[in-house]
Write an enzyme that holds these catalytic residues in place. Structure first.
Site, PDB file in Angstrom:
ATOM      1  N   TYR A 195       0.810  -1.224   0.000  1.00 34.32           N
ATOM      2  CA  TYR A 195       0.000   0.000   0.000  1.00 34.32           C
ATOM      3  C   TYR A 195       0.843   1.273   0.000  1.00 34.32           C
ATOM      4  O   TYR A 195       0.298   2.374   0.045  1.00 34.32           O
ATOM      5  CB  TYR A 195      -1.033  -0.017   1.137  1.00 34.32           C
ATOM      6  CG  TYR A 195      -0.472  -0.092   2.539  1.00 34.32           C
ATOM      7  CD1 TYR A 195       0.241   0.955   3.100  1.00 34.32           C
ATOM      8  CD2 TYR A 195      -0.681  -1.227   3.318  1.00 34.32           C
ATOM      9  CE1 TYR A 195       0.764   0.881   4.378  1.00 34.32           C
ATOM     10  CE2 TYR A 195      -0.169  -1.319   4.604  1.00 34.32           C
ATOM     11  CZ  TYR A 195       0.553  -0.253   5.121  1.00 34.32           C
ATOM     12  OH  TYR A 195       1.066  -0.327   6.388  1.00 34.32           O
ATOM     13  N   GLY A 237       3.495  -8.521   0.778  1.00 34.99           N
ATOM     14  CA  GLY A 237       2.083  -8.662   1.154  1.00 34.99           C
ATOM     15  C   GLY A 237       2.047  -9.278   2.543  1.00 34.99           C
ATOM     16  O   GLY A 237       3.076  -9.345   3.233  1.00 34.99           O
TER      17      GLY A 237
END
Ligand SMILES: CCCCCCCCC/C=C\C=C\C(=O)SCCNC(=O)CCNC(=O)[C@H](O)C(C)(C)COP(=O)(O)OP(=O)(O)OC[C@H]1O[C@@H](n2cnc3c(N)ncnc32)[C@H](O)[C@@H]1OP(=O)(O)O
Ligand code: NDP
Length: 331
Positions: A195, A237
């Site tokens: 992100y 991730g």
């Protein structure tokens, strides 16, 4: 014939519109998420040839726990002399002893709060005395917690951005300057997150700081190649660690949904990212600089694609949808 097909299509269309299908389109029925994980088994062994880091010194910030610990274990197994640095000396010392006793290579524990430039400078002094300047620097230390942005105090914002962005900058600049002075090349690696690229609600200080780290590393890749320095970024991730999961999913309520959206059907493992970090930091990757490597089992693209929810449509339902689409005339 055509009428028969259309009649059948009409009946099927009614089924399509039924609440059961709606559930399937928007829920996780249909293809069972997670079953595909058997296609993607995680391997745990060190991937590079043994001795790949002989005569190398590696600094890993936050190396006492989680992913930093795994990276330290792999580098140490491959021959590196490691220095792990963070705030909690007792944890660092325990990790250092455990890894050293398994690999036979020395791991040094050095206390350092990366938010404090003076502490960083002292940590590098200590390192120079112990091992000399490093060949490999992994900026892995971080702080994070989920929190609605309207609940963040100025100090909460400052705490996260100080650890992640300023901490990475202090470590990188201090070491960079000394390495340049000594005409020594090095590999710098920053651990960010998927992100950092997209932004994300509820972790806004972390998202902002990690994006800053990526800008820092891409910029220095361009500027400091002339000094023999490579700068790369790994965006992991979700990989289960106590540090991350206890602060980002404290009840465990979101874990299943997270796994469901990962195309490879599982979380990553610390050993997998350790292998990638070792490769990027090794001489096998000496032509790699300025790279941003997403390592997330496909989660980022899965979150991004507007139609990816259609994975839950079954082959029978596709037959129905196709008939409906083909039967549409005009706009
Ligand atoms: C959707 C499900 C997903 C499942 C999991 C998915 C995983 C994907 C992961 C993706 C990215 C991960 C990124 C990461 O970085 S994970 C690594 C996380 N590890 C850590 O955070 C370890 C280190 N953390 C800490 O030491 C603390 O948590 C710290 C708060 C970051 C720093 O500690 P300290 O310096 O002691 O700070 P204080 O406790 O004094 O707090 C400073 C300041 O912040 C406020 N604050 C603290 N916690 C919260 C909270 N939970 N909510 C709101 N505010 C908080 C605190 O009150 C202080 O502010 P103030 O003085 O104004 O009160
Ligand atoms: N696990 C995951 O799913 C993901 C993790 N990441 C990233 O991976 C990295 C490792 O995270 P993970 O292993 O999961 O979590 P951990 O909480 O285990 O690791 C964070 C480390 O940072 C150290 N640290 C925190 N604050 C400071 C500070 N002020 N000075 C020095 N060291 C500090 C901590 O040690 P100490 O408390 O002793 O200071 C700890 O060892 C982080 O950069 C994180 O953002 C990114 C995406 C996903």
């Amino acid at each position: 014939m055509a009428a028969r097909v259309l009649g059948r299509a009409g009946r099927l269309a009614a089924v399509v519109r039924s609440s059961a299908l709606q559930l399937r389109l928007h829920g996780s029925a249909g293809l069972r998420f997670g079953s595909q994980a058997s296609f993607f088994p995680p391997l745990g062994d060190a991937m590079l040839p043994s001795g790949s880091f002989n005569n190398h010194v590696a600094l890993i910030t936050g190396g006492g726990t989680g992913l930093g610990r795994a990276m330290t274990a792999t580098l140490s197994q491959l021959g590196a002399q490691c220095i792990i640095a963070s705030r909690k000396l007792d944890i660092l010392q325990r990790t250092a002893e455990e890894i050293s006793s398994q690999t036979g290579n020395k791991v040094h524990a050095v206390q350092c709060d990366v938010r404090d430039p003076q502490a960083v400078s002292q940590c590098v002094d200590q390192m120079e005395a112990l091992t000399g300047l490093p060949d490999v620097i992994i900026n892995n230390a971080a702080g994070n917690f989920v929190c609605p942005s309207e609940r963040l105090s100025p100090n909460a914002w400052k705490t996260i951005t100080d650890i992640v962005l300023n901490g990475t900058a202090f470590v990188t600049l201090e070491l960079g300057k000394r390495l340049i002075q000594n005409q020594k090349g090095a590999s710098f690696l920053a651990i960010t997150t998927i992100y950092a690229e997209s932004g994300s609600g509820f972790v806004v200080p972390s998202a902002s700081a990690k994006a800053g780290v990526e800008a820092l590393y891409k910029s220095l890749a361009a500027e400091w190649g002339r000094y023999g320095h490579r700068f790369n970024i790994i965006q992991p991730g979700p990989i289960r660690t106590k540090g991350a999961f206890s602060r980002l999913d404290p009840t465990g309520a979101f874990e299943k949904a997270t796994i469901d959206r990962i195309p490879t059907g599982r979380l990553g493992t610390p050993a997998e990212i350790a292998n990638l970090a070792a490769y990027v930091s090794s001489n096998y990757a000496s032509w790699m600089s300025g790279a941003v490597i997403r390592f997330d089992g496909g989660e980022y693209v899965s979150l991004a694609g507007e139609f990816n929810e259609l994975r839950s449509v079954t082959p029978d339902q596709w037959k129905i949808l196709e008939v409906m689409i083909r039967n549409t005339k005009g706009s």
